[in-house]
Design an enzyme around this catalytic site. Structure first.
Site, PDB file in Angstrom:
ATOM      1  N   GLU A   1      15.416   3.074  56.867  1.00  0.00           N
ATOM      2  CA  GLU A   1      15.475   1.747  57.478  1.00  0.00           C
ATOM      3  C   GLU A   1      16.098   0.741  56.502  1.00  0.00           C
ATOM      4  OE1 GLU A   1      12.464  -1.237  59.846  1.00  0.00           O
ATOM      5  OE2 GLU A   1      11.635  -0.039  58.214  1.00  0.00           O
TER       6      GLU A   1
ATOM      7  N   SER B   1      27.769   6.416  41.824  1.00  0.00           N
ATOM      8  CA  SER B   1      27.556   7.838  41.617  1.00  0.00           C
ATOM      9  C   SER B   1      26.107   8.219  41.862  1.00  0.00           C
ATOM     10  CB  SER B   1      27.939   8.225  40.187  1.00  0.00           C
ATOM     11  OG  SER B   1      27.632   9.575  39.936  1.00  0.00           O
TER      12      SER B   1
ATOM     13  N   ARG C   1      11.164   4.633  56.109  1.00  0.00           N
ATOM     14  CA  ARG C   1      11.371   3.248  55.657  1.00  0.00           C
ATOM     15  C   ARG C   1      12.574   3.148  54.715  1.00  0.00           C
ATOM     16  NH1 ARG C   1       9.450   1.888  59.703  1.00  0.00           N
ATOM     17  NH2 ARG C   1       7.325   1.230  59.961  1.00  0.00           N
TER      18      ARG C   1
END
Length: 147
Positions: free
Chosen positions: A91, A114, A88
């Site tokens: 995703e 960073s 996820r």
């Protein structure tokens, strides 16, 4: 020398046997829960005094402290992971990554966030419609330079 994988296995076993949480380990170390967990899973290193505190808290020997201090090889599987939670997150980056990039560039200029000068917090927000996961990432902006 103990490998990072062996170190992680020893830490997870000791954590389970002690009934400890990542938060209690981090409290004993005096650092953030996210960073200490990451180090215990082999993706970051700890300074000697902090590594010693983690090992002592978990009742582990000096070989674990030494492994916690070793600089990690920060790599992961190149394939998209199948663990549902980690998938996820992939995703989210897949769907919102270009949006995040556009907004960062618009607000800061051409550069990156960073992952070295960085912190992250993971919190729980109680909600009657279902508890919420709150992930806060805070990284220094690093502009690209021209030469």
């Amino acid at each position: 020398m103990m490998t990072k994988i062996e170190m992680t296995e020893a830490i997870i076993l000791a954590k389970s046997e002690k009934g400890a949480s990542w938060g209690s380990i981090a409290e004993a170390a005096g650092l953030s829960e996210v960073f200490v967990t990451s180090a215990c899973l082999g993706m970051n290193s700890l300074k000697p005094d902090v590594a010693d505190k983690v090992a002592a808290y978990l009742g582990l020997d000096a070989s674990v402290s030494t492994a916690l201090q070793a600089f990690p090889m920060k790599t992961w599987e190149k394939a998209v992971p199948t663990d549902p939670l980690i998938y996820r997150l992939y995703e989210i980056v897949g769907v919102y990554g270009p949006t995040m990039k556009e907004l960062i560039h618009e607000k800061f200029g051409d550069g990156i966030m960073s992952a070295i000068d960085f912190s992250m917090d993971i919190d729980k927000e109680v909600n009657p419609a279902g508890d919420r996961v709150v992930i806060t990432m805070n990284g220094k902006f690093l502009p690209y330079k021209a030469w």
